[in-house]
Design a protein around this motif. Structure first.
Motif: not given
Ligand code: AVJ
Length: 329
Positions: A205-214
């Motif tokens: 699911l879509e979520k805050p960018v910092r979680i995805l980048d990490l």
């Protein structure tokens, strides 16, 4: 005679059948030539998964940063009874890209299908994993289908007409497809399962960018190693001469497209020989190796509806990181 003991160990369980629908193993050379001849160089993410790549993906799944695998497993485990209630018992479950056949185990005690067909391209892993599954669940008819779910093999999948078919596609692998491809894939599944079946699918699911980048830049460096292994594989299998220190891992989230992009970036201008051809890289030029699309629950539901699945139910985790959807008519 130890010959007898050895033979006994190799006996296949009586509830296991093996079907081979795989095309003869071809070289990856054509895919590689084609991808690297584009103006924007690219390689298909399926090339990540040689033996070493599969092991590195396993390492990624064990990191703190990469949340999808453990989150999906937790949803399947905690919601098994509800999911089973929605699907109903006695179905024929077909898993696409079953790999080690781990996730379906979380559902089997509640779901109680009559047939479980595991589809995977990796013959050795599939035969071993399905054999273990058949031994652990003697009441289940296990079919190991060696084949590529990316090719049109539905017509060859002869499952009993009376069984309600449910395709299981966990792992958010659908994120690798372009949205149009993903819709096409859902349509194909809809045709396979018919009016009475459904699709149980894991979606990131879509979520805050910092979680995805990490998640795609884990501090341990497994994702970087996984990405770079693609070039190491081309050196091993095609005798290419990629200098692995001359490329670097690059992964970032594109908010506008709701997707993670992974690239291998050339640190300098260079030439690389693969087979009979030479490919030129400018300094900073990349090979695009993967997209991993993220969806909102609404967005995925709409796509499913457009593909012929009007009804959907989603289970998620407390932080809404991951969604497990059951789609049906
Ligand atoms: C296996 C396609 C779901 O997109 O998250 C993990 C692959 N790539 N880290 C994903 C992957 C980098 C993974 N899928």
């Amino acid at each position: 005679m130890n010959f007898g003991a050895r033979a006994a160990l190799r006996l296949e369980p009586r509830n296991l059948w093996t079907v081979d629908l795989a095309p003869p193993a071809g070289s990856i050379l054509q895919d590689v030539y084609e991808g690297l001849s584009q103006t924007r160089k690219q390689l298909p993410p399926k090339l990540f998964y040689d033996r070493r790549g599969a092991a590195l993906f396993g390492a990624i799944c064990g990191t703190r940063a990469y949340y999808p695998t453990r989150t999906e497993n937790a949803i399947l485990e905690r919601r098994a009874a509800e999911i089973a209630g929605e699907i109903g018992s006695g179905s024929a479950v077909i898993e696409f890209g079953a790999g080690e056949i781990e996730k379906i185990r979380l559902l089997l005690p509640s779901l109680r299908p009559t047939i479980y067909a595991a589809l995977d391209i990796s013959r050795e892993q599939l035969v071993q994993a399905s054999s273990r599954l058949a031994q652990d669940y003697p009441w289940l008819a296990v079919i190991a289908v060696i084949g590529d779910y990316g090719s049109e093999l539905e017509s060859q999948l002869t499952l009993p007409a009376y069984a309600r078919r449910v395709v299981f596609f966990p792992g958010s692998t659908i994120g690798n497809f372009e949205p149009e491809q993903a819709t096409g894939f859902l349509r194909r599944v809809r045709a396979l399962v018919g009016d009475t079946g459904g699709l149980l699918i894991g979606v990131d699911l879509e979520k805050p960018v910092r979680i995805l980048d990490l998640a795609y830049n884990d501090p341990e460096g497994y994702t970087a190693a996984f990405n770079l292994n693609l070039l190491a594989r081309l050196n091993r299998e095609l005798g290419a001469d990629f200098d692995l220190t001359a490329f670097e891992h690059d992964a970032f989230y594109d908010v506008a497209r709701s997707r993670i992009e992974m690239h291998l970036r050339s640190r300098r201008a260079q030439r690389v020989r693969i087979g009979s051809r030479v490919f030129t890289f400018a300094a900073g030029e990349t090979i695009h190796t993967e997209n991993s699309y993220k969806y909102t629950p609404q967005g995925f539901g709409e796509m499913a509806r457009a593909a012929g699945f009007p009804a959907s139910r989603m289970w998620t985790d407390p932080d809404h990181l991951f969604g497990v959807f059951f789609l049906h008519s």
